[in-house]
Design an enzyme around this catalytic site. Structure first.
Site, mmCIF file in Angstrom:
data_model
loop_
_atom_site.group_PDB
_atom_site.id
_atom_site.type_symbol
_atom_site.label_atom_id
_atom_site.label_comp_id
_atom_site.label_asym_id
_atom_site.label_seq_id
_atom_site.Cartn_x
_atom_site.Cartn_y
_atom_site.Cartn_z
ATOM 1 N N ALA A 191 37.760 48.018 82.656
ATOM 2 C CA ALA A 191 37.322 47.524 83.970
ATOM 3 C C ALA A 191 37.752 48.518 85.058
ATOM 4 O O ALA A 191 38.587 49.382 84.825
ATOM 5 C CB ALA A 191 37.956 46.161 84.229
ATOM 6 N N GLU A 293 40.232 40.990 76.857
ATOM 7 C CA GLU A 293 41.195 40.864 77.972
ATOM 8 C C GLU A 293 40.371 40.553 79.217
ATOM 9 O O GLU A 293 39.870 41.462 79.881
ATOM 10 C CB GLU A 293 41.972 42.175 78.154
ATOM 11 C CG GLU A 293 42.848 42.560 76.990
ATOM 12 C CD GLU A 293 44.112 41.723 76.879
ATOM 13 O OE1 GLU A 293 44.367 40.889 77.771
ATOM 14 O OE2 GLU A 293 44.844 41.895 75.889
HETATM 15 P P1 NAD Z 1 32.983 43.837 84.363
HETATM 16 O O1 NAD Z 1 32.933 42.766 83.351
HETATM 17 O O2 NAD Z 1 31.923 43.882 85.398
HETATM 18 O O3 NAD Z 1 32.938 45.279 83.645
HETATM 19 C C1 NAD Z 1 33.891 45.658 82.678
HETATM 20 C C2 NAD Z 1 33.297 46.742 81.790
HETATM 21 O O4 NAD Z 1 32.246 46.173 81.006
HETATM 22 C C3 NAD Z 1 32.674 47.921 82.538
HETATM 23 O O5 NAD Z 1 33.023 49.118 81.892
HETATM 24 C C4 NAD Z 1 31.185 47.627 82.425
HETATM 25 O O6 NAD Z 1 30.386 48.791 82.522
HETATM 26 C C5 NAD Z 1 31.121 47.035 81.037
HETATM 27 N N1 NAD Z 1 29.939 46.226 80.732
HETATM 28 C C6 NAD Z 1 29.150 45.522 81.579
HETATM 29 N N2 NAD Z 1 28.180 44.879 80.893
HETATM 30 C C7 NAD Z 1 28.365 45.165 79.591
HETATM 31 C C8 NAD Z 1 27.705 44.773 78.383
HETATM 32 N N3 NAD Z 1 26.653 43.964 78.377
HETATM 33 N N4 NAD Z 1 28.191 45.239 77.216
HETATM 34 C C9 NAD Z 1 29.277 46.042 77.193
HETATM 35 N N5 NAD Z 1 29.934 46.452 78.297
HETATM 36 C C10 NAD Z 1 29.488 46.009 79.485
HETATM 37 O O7 NAD Z 1 34.437 43.765 85.048
HETATM 38 P P2 NAD Z 1 34.996 44.552 86.335
HETATM 39 O O8 NAD Z 1 34.366 44.010 87.565
HETATM 40 O O9 NAD Z 1 34.972 46.028 86.102
HETATM 41 O O10 NAD Z 1 36.537 44.129 86.291
HETATM 42 C C11 NAD Z 1 37.048 42.963 86.857
HETATM 43 C C12 NAD Z 1 37.264 41.886 85.810
HETATM 44 O O11 NAD Z 1 38.079 42.390 84.745
HETATM 45 C C13 NAD Z 1 38.012 40.695 86.362
HETATM 46 O O12 NAD Z 1 37.461 39.509 85.852
HETATM 47 C C14 NAD Z 1 39.435 40.898 85.844
HETATM 48 O O13 NAD Z 1 40.202 39.721 85.788
HETATM 49 C C15 NAD Z 1 39.175 41.493 84.501
HETATM 50 N N6 NAD Z 1 40.340 42.242 84.013
HETATM 51 C C16 NAD Z 1 41.089 41.689 82.997
HETATM 52 C C17 NAD Z 1 42.228 42.338 82.552
HETATM 53 C C18 NAD Z 1 43.071 41.738 81.458
HETATM 54 O O14 NAD Z 1 43.850 42.472 80.862
HETATM 55 N N7 NAD Z 1 42.959 40.456 81.155
HETATM 56 C C19 NAD Z 1 42.611 43.557 83.112
HETATM 57 C C20 NAD Z 1 41.821 44.101 84.126
HETATM 58 C C21 NAD Z 1 40.685 43.428 84.571
#
Ligand code: NAD
Length: 540
Positions: A191, A293
């Protein structure tokens, strides 16, 4: 600016003068070209960077511009990978694994040690880039790289001590062994808010346990992905190793292909619950392993016996640190009814002290940087409007600041029911809901009633309440803190959460087991065949 001019001139014949103007603008408008951003060049970055690494650098997909959220200015561009390049990276990653698994674990640990040392060398510029590209303040950017260094140290030790066990057999002169072996290729999708450390947690442990790694970072933080991979690639080159770490920057198409490919034995996904749910189902569909995660909706409980000063300090960092964009950010504060009003009053005063400290993430006095994109600003505004419609009161903040970049006021909302729709949703912005509870039992029930189960904290001086909190009837989260913040975990413990947070664990403790397959091995050294459970099955 260039994009703006292009937009304005689209479909119009561009005059020579305009073209020259465009070219001049192009030459001055990227931060990487400005002397105060020379640290980007120290990391080997250029104005235009290839975003795919599998032993050599390339990138034939869409070119994207990375922006500074603190000013809205372009930093540099990255040529992403396309689906074909990703597939090649997977093939090469599998080949690299076949060599890497033969390297003794402590020797693999030595390579991880060198990666940690290389990161130490580049900590200052890399941490600055993390700040610049994400929007987090200088010390948090440095802290993120430190987390990668720390997990390298952890993995070096792990490489010498991770072990299986020897189990007593019920059969005479039989021995049962349990061995942990690498899985193969580990795909990492990360993320935007932790563009360096999340890759580090996965890569250090995956490499030490004998896997190869292929990474797709978030599309809006591609420069951190490229700079980090360059640092790792240099260590691999010096040691004459194949690309046991690869990178394929890309969008949803590249991410979805990585998720679906059977050659990716473990897919470690960090991101939103919404995307994570689909990723989890897809990987399960092909019987792959998955670490999820995902999002959090983390509560901090203030019991009647709490040390108020500590609880207030924890709330300040928990709610506003990283401008409310950590998965572990405090999003709900549940306060005992006796303390509620004085707590809100004191917290509001602390928030007011932070207003002059809102600023560009790389300025020394800044404690609150921008949020990452316009999308975060839009979500912030929409959430506050919804909270007001539901009867909430904005006790502090609530406004978008009118200046270049994406700046919002840290916001406190009171007076909402504990189960209001906004309260149950993760909005990735510095908004906290303060709720009034009658007692700790009610507070624990509210802590547990949300879909997510990542982090939680109680402030109490009452030993009975503290032990209830960590017991079976207490918090249902993966992180269950007492008298400290919901955010800012150390690498020694396993990190992750339950329910819609995905159930995965990364980092310390025995999280390494997720990067391995377990073999149960029964050795018969008796000279005779004997069945378990006394079963007799033989003919003369
Ligand atoms: P996001 O879900 O928009 O994107 C995360 C990743 O997924 C990016 O690299 C994106 O390009 C990719 N992605 C998007 N669609 C996909 C698909 N269909 N298949 C595979 N990959 C795909 O999240 P974000 O906005 O970058 O990050 C914020 C979120 O991440 C928040 O909900 C936050 O709580 C969570 N987060 C969780 C942790 C943890 O350890 N629990 C840590 C950091 C962030």
């Amino acid at each position: 600016m260039i994009a703006h001019l292009r937009h304005l001139t689209r479909g119009l014949p561009v005059q020579r003068g305009q073209l020259k103007q465009l070219q001049q603008l192009r030459s001055v408008s990227y931060l990487i070209d400005q002397p105060e951003y020379s640290f980007l060049k120290d990391l080997g970055l250029e104005r235009d960077n290839p975003g795919v690494f599998s032993g050599h650098w390339q990138g034939r997909g869409k070119s994207i511009t990375s922006y500074d959220p603190g000013s809205g200015q372009a930093i540099a561009t990255v040529r992403q990978g396309n689906v074909q390049e990703l597939q090649q990276c997977i093939g090469l990653g599998v080949e690299a694994y076949k060599q890497w698994r033969q390297v003794p674990a402590p020797v693999r640990g030595e390579i991880v040690r060198q990666i940690g040392d290389e990161l130490r060398k580049y900590k200052e510029p890399l941490g600055k880039l993390v700040s610049l590209e994400v929007g987090k303040i200088y010390s948090e950017g440095q802290g993120e790289v430190q987390e990668f260094i720390d997990i390298c140290d952890y993995a070096v030790g792990l490489s010498r001590i991770y072990a299986g066990q020897l189990i007593n057999s019920e059969r005479a002169e039989h021995t049962i062994l349990e061995a942990w072996r690498p899985l193969g290729l580990v795909g990492v999708i990360s993320a935007y808010n932790f563009p360096n450390a999340v890759f580090g947690w996965n890569a250090a442990i995956a490499l030490a346990t004998g896997n190869s790694v292929l990474w797709k970072g978030a599309p809006s933080t591609p420069l951190v992905s490229v700079a980090t991979t360059r640092i790792v690639a240099e260590v691999l080159r010096r040691n004459n190793l194949p690309a046991v770490v690869g990178l394929c920057q890309g969008g949803t198409d590249v991410g979805a292909t990585l998720v679906a490919d059977k050659r990716v034995n473990l897919l470690s996904f960090t991101g939103s619950c919404q995307t994570g749910r689909d990723v989890g189902v897809e990987v399960q569909r092909r019987f792959g392993k998955v670490i999820l995660e995902l999002g959090g909706n983390n509560a901090l409980i203030v019991d009647a016996s709490a040390n108020m000063k500590m609880a207030l300090d924890a709330a300040l960092f928990g709610c506003i640190g990283t401008t409310g964009q950590r998965c572990t950010t405090t999003r709900r504060i549940i306060v005992h009814e006796q303390l509620h009003d004085s707590f809100v009053d004191a917290l509001t005063k602390k928030y007011a002290q932070l207003l002059p400290r809102i600023g560009h993430q790389l300025e020394a006095q800044t404690l609150v940087g921008p949020v990452h994109t316009q999308q975060n600003v839009d979500n912030y505004k929409a959430t506050i409007e919804e909270a007001k419609l539901l009867g909430g009161t904005v006790a502090f903040g609530g406004s978008v600041l009118s200046r270049p970049g994406y700046y919002v006021e840290p916001t406190i909302i009171t007076g909402l029911p504990h189960d209001a729709s906004v309260v149950h949703r993760e909005t990735f912005a510095p908004i906290v809901y303060v709720l009034k509870a009658r007692n700790v039992d009610e507070a624990i029930a509210w802590n547990n009633e949300v879909e997510q189960g990542l982090s939680s904290a109680i402030f109490t001086e009452n030993i009975g309440q503290a032990f209830k909190w960590i017991g079976a009837q207490g918090s249902d989260c993966g992180i269950v803190n007492i008298n400290t913040t919901t955010n800012g975990a150390e690498i020694g413990g396993a990190f992750g959460g339950e329910k819609a947070t995905g159930g995965g664990r990364e980092s310390g403790s025995d999280a390494w087991k997720q990067y391995c397959k377990r073999a149960t091995i029964t050795v018969n050294h008796s000279g005779e065949l004997a069945c378990a459970q006394g079963v007799v099955f033989s003919v003369e």
